[in-house]
Design a protein around this motif. Sequence first.
Motif, PDB file in Angstrom:
ATOM      1  N   CYS A  39       0.820 -28.075 -11.845  1.00 34.64           N
ATOM      2  CA  CYS A  39       0.590 -29.505 -12.055  1.00 34.64           C
ATOM      3  C   CYS A  39       1.303 -29.935 -13.335  1.00 34.64           C
ATOM      4  CB  CYS A  39      -0.904 -29.825 -12.176  1.00 34.64           C
ATOM      5  SG  CYS A  39      -1.819 -29.584 -10.649  1.00 34.64           S
ATOM      6  N   PRO A  40       2.299 -30.808 -13.239  1.00 39.11           N
ATOM      7  CA  PRO A  40       2.971 -31.295 -14.452  1.00 39.11           C
ATOM      8  C   PRO A  40       2.083 -32.273 -15.210  1.00 39.11           C
ATOM      9  CG  PRO A  40       3.851 -32.402 -12.523  1.00 39.11           C
ATOM     10  CD  PRO A  40       2.896 -31.357 -12.009  1.00 39.11           C
ATOM     11  N   LYS A  41       2.263 -32.317 -16.526  1.00 44.22           N
ATOM     12  CA  LYS A  41       1.542 -33.282 -17.357  1.00 44.22           C
ATOM     13  C   LYS A  41       2.321 -34.583 -17.412  1.00 44.22           C
ATOM     14  CE  LYS A  41      -0.648 -29.850 -20.398  1.00 44.22           C
ATOM     15  NZ  LYS A  41      -0.814 -29.392 -21.787  1.00 44.22           N
ATOM     16  N   PRO A  42       1.661 -35.745 -17.540  1.00 46.99           N
ATOM     17  CA  PRO A  42       0.209 -35.931 -17.594  1.00 46.99           C
ATOM     18  C   PRO A  42      -0.455 -35.585 -16.270  1.00 46.99           C
ATOM     19  CG  PRO A  42       1.316 -38.043 -17.439  1.00 46.99           C
ATOM     20  CD  PRO A  42       2.396 -37.025 -17.628  1.00 46.99           C
ATOM     21  N   ILE A  43      -1.635 -34.993 -16.353  1.00 44.63           N
ATOM     22  CA  ILE A  43      -2.303 -34.457 -15.173  1.00 44.63           C
ATOM     23  C   ILE A  43      -2.820 -35.581 -14.287  1.00 44.63           C
ATOM     24  CG2 ILE A  43      -4.220 -33.047 -14.366  1.00 44.63           C
ATOM     25  CD1 ILE A  43      -1.962 -31.473 -15.689  1.00 44.63           C
ATOM     26  N   ASN A  44      -2.533 -35.462 -13.001  1.00 46.97           N
ATOM     27  CA  ASN A  44      -3.126 -36.346 -11.994  1.00 46.97           C
ATOM     28  C   ASN A  44      -4.419 -35.694 -11.538  1.00 46.97           C
ATOM     29  OD1 ASN A  44      -3.842 -37.491  -9.418  1.00 46.97           O
ATOM     30  ND2 ASN A  44      -1.808 -38.386  -9.319  1.00 46.97           N
ATOM     31  N   ALA A  45      -5.561 -36.263 -11.921  1.00 52.78           N
ATOM     32  CA  ALA A  45      -6.862 -35.643 -11.640  1.00 52.78           C
ATOM     33  C   ALA A  45      -7.085 -35.447 -10.147  1.00 52.78           C
ATOM     34  CB  ALA A  45      -7.990 -36.487 -12.240  1.00 52.78           C
ATOM     35  N   ALA A  46      -6.639 -36.410  -9.336  1.00 56.32           N
ATOM     36  CA  ALA A  46      -6.845 -36.305  -7.891  1.00 56.32           C
ATOM     37  C   ALA A  46      -6.097 -35.101  -7.319  1.00 56.32           C
ATOM     38  CB  ALA A  46      -6.386 -37.593  -7.204  1.00 56.32           C
ATOM     39  N   GLU A  47      -4.850 -34.888  -7.756  1.00 58.54           N
ATOM     40  CA  GLU A  47      -4.084 -33.738  -7.277  1.00 58.54           C
ATOM     41  C   GLU A  47      -4.706 -32.430  -7.757  1.00 58.54           C
ATOM     42  OE1 GLU A  47      -0.084 -34.220  -8.500  1.00 58.54           O
ATOM     43  OE2 GLU A  47       0.296 -35.970  -7.218  1.00 58.54           O
ATOM     44  N   MET A  48      -5.178 -32.422  -8.996  1.00 59.82           N
ATOM     45  CA  MET A  48      -5.810 -31.222  -9.523  1.00 59.82           C
ATOM     46  C   MET A  48      -7.062 -30.860  -8.727  1.00 59.82           C
ATOM     47  SD  MET A  48      -5.809 -28.861 -11.962  1.00 59.82           S
ATOM     48  CE  MET A  48      -4.889 -29.447 -13.382  1.00 59.82           C
ATOM     49  N   VAL A  49      -7.897 -31.846  -8.423  1.00 55.11           N
ATOM     50  CA  VAL A  49      -9.120 -31.603  -7.657  1.00 55.11           C
ATOM     51  C   VAL A  49      -8.792 -31.125  -6.247  1.00 55.11           C
ATOM     52  CG1 VAL A  49     -11.120 -32.744  -6.607  1.00 55.11           C
ATOM     53  CG2 VAL A  49     -10.554 -33.173  -8.994  1.00 55.11           C
ATOM     54  N   GLU A  50      -7.775 -31.721  -5.642  1.00 59.07           N
ATOM     55  CA  GLU A  50      -7.372 -31.304  -4.301  1.00 59.07           C
ATOM     56  C   GLU A  50      -6.957 -29.828  -4.293  1.00 59.07           C
ATOM     57  OE1 GLU A  50      -4.312 -33.708  -2.687  1.00 59.07           O
ATOM     58  OE2 GLU A  50      -4.213 -32.618  -0.791  1.00 59.07           O
ATOM     59  N   SER A  51      -6.204 -29.413  -5.305  1.00 63.76           N
ATOM     60  CA  SER A  51      -5.784 -28.011  -5.396  1.00 63.76           C
ATOM     61  C   SER A  51      -6.980 -27.095  -5.626  1.00 63.76           C
ATOM     62  CB  SER A  51      -4.766 -27.841  -6.528  1.00 63.76           C
ATOM     63  OG  SER A  51      -3.601 -28.604  -6.287  1.00 63.76           O
ATOM     64  N   LEU A  52      -7.889 -27.499  -6.507  1.00 60.68           N
ATOM     65  CA  LEU A  52      -9.077 -26.681  -6.766  1.00 60.68           C
ATOM     66  C   LEU A  52      -9.955 -26.568  -5.527  1.00 60.68           C
ATOM     67  CD1 LEU A  52     -10.125 -27.832 -10.351  1.00 60.68           C
ATOM     68  CD2 LEU A  52      -9.346 -25.563  -9.676  1.00 60.68           C
ATOM     69  N   ASP A  53     -10.134 -27.676  -4.808  1.00 61.97           N
ATOM     70  CA  ASP A  53     -10.930 -27.632  -3.582  1.00 61.97           C
ATOM     71  C   ASP A  53     -10.340 -26.651  -2.575  1.00 61.97           C
ATOM     72  OD1 ASP A  53     -12.730 -29.438  -4.527  1.00 61.97           O
ATOM     73  OD2 ASP A  53     -11.854 -31.172  -3.539  1.00 61.97           O
ATOM     74  N   TYR A  54      -9.020 -26.671  -2.472  1.00 62.48           N
ATOM     75  CA  TYR A  54      -8.357 -25.774  -1.520  1.00 62.48           C
ATOM     76  C   TYR A  54      -8.495 -24.319  -1.963  1.00 62.48           C
ATOM     77  CZ  TYR A  54      -4.575 -23.427   0.977  1.00 62.48           C
ATOM     78  OH  TYR A  54      -3.848 -22.549   1.731  1.00 62.48           O
ATOM     79  N   LEU A  55      -8.285 -24.046  -3.245  1.00 65.46           N
ATOM     80  CA  LEU A  55      -8.307 -22.671  -3.733  1.00 65.46           C
ATOM     81  C   LEU A  55      -9.706 -22.073  -3.757  1.00 65.46           C
ATOM     82  CD1 LEU A  55      -5.770 -22.979  -6.696  1.00 65.46           C
ATOM     83  CD2 LEU A  55      -5.391 -21.897  -4.485  1.00 65.46           C
ATOM     84  N   THR A  56     -10.733 -22.892  -3.926  1.00 60.49           N
ATOM     85  CA  THR A  56     -12.107 -22.375  -3.979  1.00 60.49           C
ATOM     86  C   THR A  56     -12.841 -22.554  -2.652  1.00 60.49           C
ATOM     87  OG1 THR A  56     -12.847 -24.494  -4.904  1.00 60.49           O
ATOM     88  CG2 THR A  56     -12.286 -22.744  -6.458  1.00 60.49           C
ATOM     89  N   ASN A  57     -12.078 -22.857  -1.593  1.00 64.03           N
ATOM     90  CA  ASN A  57     -12.630 -22.948  -0.234  1.00 64.03           C
ATOM     91  C   ASN A  57     -13.750 -23.962  -0.108  1.00 64.03           C
ATOM     92  OD1 ASN A  57     -10.948 -20.873   0.799  1.00 64.03           O
ATOM     93  ND2 ASN A  57     -12.289 -19.350  -0.140  1.00 64.03           N
ATOM     94  N   ARG A  58     -13.579 -25.083  -0.746  1.00 63.49           N
ATOM     95  CA  ARG A  58     -14.581 -26.139  -0.645  1.00 63.49           C
ATOM     96  C   ARG A  58     -14.103 -27.182   0.344  1.00 63.49           C
ATOM     97  NH1 ARG A  58     -16.150 -27.737  -6.687  1.00 63.49           N
ATOM     98  NH2 ARG A  58     -17.253 -29.298  -5.505  1.00 63.49           N
ATOM     99  N   THR A  59     -15.032 -27.789   1.023  1.00 60.10           N
ATOM    100  CA  THR A  59     -14.689 -28.834   2.001  1.00 60.10           C
ATOM    101  C   THR A  59     -15.471 -30.100   1.696  1.00 60.10           C
ATOM    102  OG1 THR A  59     -16.394 -27.981   3.488  1.00 60.10           O
ATOM    103  CG2 THR A  59     -14.139 -27.189   3.816  1.00 60.10           C
TER     104      THR A  59
END
Length: 661
Positions: free
Chosen positions: A242-262
């Motif tokens: 994720c390049p800075k400045p951080i896009n919170a929505a993109e960061m959350v989407e990546s975290l949701d995918y990596l931690t198997n959350r739906t």
Amino acid sequence: MASQTTENLSAVKTRLRASFLAQLPPRIEQCRNSLARLSSGAEGQEELQRLHLLFHTLKGSGASFGFAVIAETAQRGEMVLRETLDHHQPVTDELLSVLHQQLQTLEAVQAQDGSPKFTEEPNFALPMSIEQAAIERDQRLIYLCDDDPDQVNQLANQLSCFGYRIVPFTELSDLRQALQDHPLPAAIVMDIMFPEGATAGADLLLELRSQFKQPLPTIFMSSRNDFQMRLNSVKAGGNAFCPKPINAAEMVESLDYLTNRTPPEPFNILIVDDDPDISRLHASILESAGMTCQVVNVPEQVLEVLEHFRADLVLMDLYMPHCSGLELAGLALFLLLIPVYIGLLTIKVVRRNKMIDKSGGFTSIHSFLKPVNTNFYFWNYFMVRNILVFTVFALMQPAFGEKATPMKSSGIEMVFALDISNSMNVRDMTSNSSRLEAAQKAMKQFVKVSSAAKLGLVVFAGGTYPQLPLTADKGLVKLHIDELSTDLIPTQGTNISAALILASDYFSKENFRRVVVLITDGEDHEGGVDEMIEQYNKKGIELYVLGLGTSKGGLVPKDPNYTTKGYLKDELGRSVISYLNKDMINSIASKAKTEAYITNDAYPNINSLLTQINKRKATDTVDLEFKVKQNRYYIPLWIALFFTIVKIGVDVLKVRGKISV
């Protein structure tokens, strides 16, 4: 977790309230100055509009932050101004008296120990609590590591609003200890660049990954978004970047995918308000409920934002400078309403024909209301729409396809060595511009006017970074100049000698003149400049210096975009003041056998520097070849012209009775 989120939101409210109170005296002063320009009997519509906007902003801000007295007082002023404007009335003594009275009340409230009373809670509440949202989203532990405490706190607050349990770190050693002594988190979010090295974050994860018994999802972030930095993240086993400045929505989407959350897809809310504090408060409240917010403080940027942000709801201020909320909404919906309008018109025509058909044998109705040819109306509006659409496309000048363009240029290779230390954020240039903004304008002038065959860019602070290698593509150079900021290099300071070393390595072995343009405010913290100038003189590298700033100096802001966040302080709590070091700049130029150019103009005139460069004899001209995109504006223009001719032909046939309408 719920209490932590509430505390975070409370901290945001407290900070924004403090910012509002800090801005209250100058806002009241603006009202005073505007009111002083009004006189009884005058029209003064423009000044009344400005004063109305000031009272409106005070009313909204006061209400949002819980300062009821401020909100009510400003509302009374806003109402009398709105009534005067709506009825196009001239300024009266009564109006001036009321406005003076409201301003006196505001000044009295502001003078109450500098801290007016406010209600603890806003006048509204969201239906879903933080606790409910956290339960639904199944919290996961995330380790967050960045050497910038402000960045860590801001990102931790944002991610916490989406139900994640964040453990922040600002030191790599602390993160290493936590990974070795505690169970592994669900994922790690960390910067790549640290004071220990440009890839210290990636190196640490690469070192520790062999010790993990299970995969550890990792998201790397960096202020650099080039190929090498992304490659470093991949080599270290990163799962996302994720390049800075951080896009919170993109960061959350990546975290949701990596931690198997739906989780359910959050609502996307676009907030349009010219007051940054108010918009940030609303965004914080909505984000705490799991929504994704995009804030726009400049109305002109709304259409650009809507191109990449799918808004489910738009919260828009009604009164904004230069553009009202209604006007902006109408502009955004214009293109969408064209096909809707045509569809509604077609439905109306069809219903009209059906009504006439149901009239049966009433010849009087038929004599006045003849059935409409729906096909004619459809194709008529189809052609009008196409004429408008393709004309707009032509004005946008679409470019595609490349062609080689030969060009001759002087045999000069020029490298900019730009100071991007925090002192370059000081706003002591004319028009309240920062030194960095003036430097960007100066470099763009060089790119536009200079006949150099190739241009390159080096940036430096406490460290150095090769921002752009030598290239003949001037458009690419301008693009990199626009992206410059003082956040590119985390290590602060001013190391001019290191920048000169890096710049000297840029040049090719071809028979070009080698020119370095050093742009700085002259604050050098490392030394070694004299030795480098001697090396330059031996190698035949020409060094020119552009000094930016004033001897009076100025305060160094914590955030270059929002000076309301305060200014940097030293270890003793004193404000840091940065001064232009004329002696240093003149000394460098003198030893380089050139003349320095020093200015505090926001739009530096570089003619004197160009004259110096051009005085020295250049090598023979060189042949260059550029591949440029071809402008294809004529394609949609010809299409629009075709539909125009068809439309005119159809209208002529209709007038002559050849077509039944």
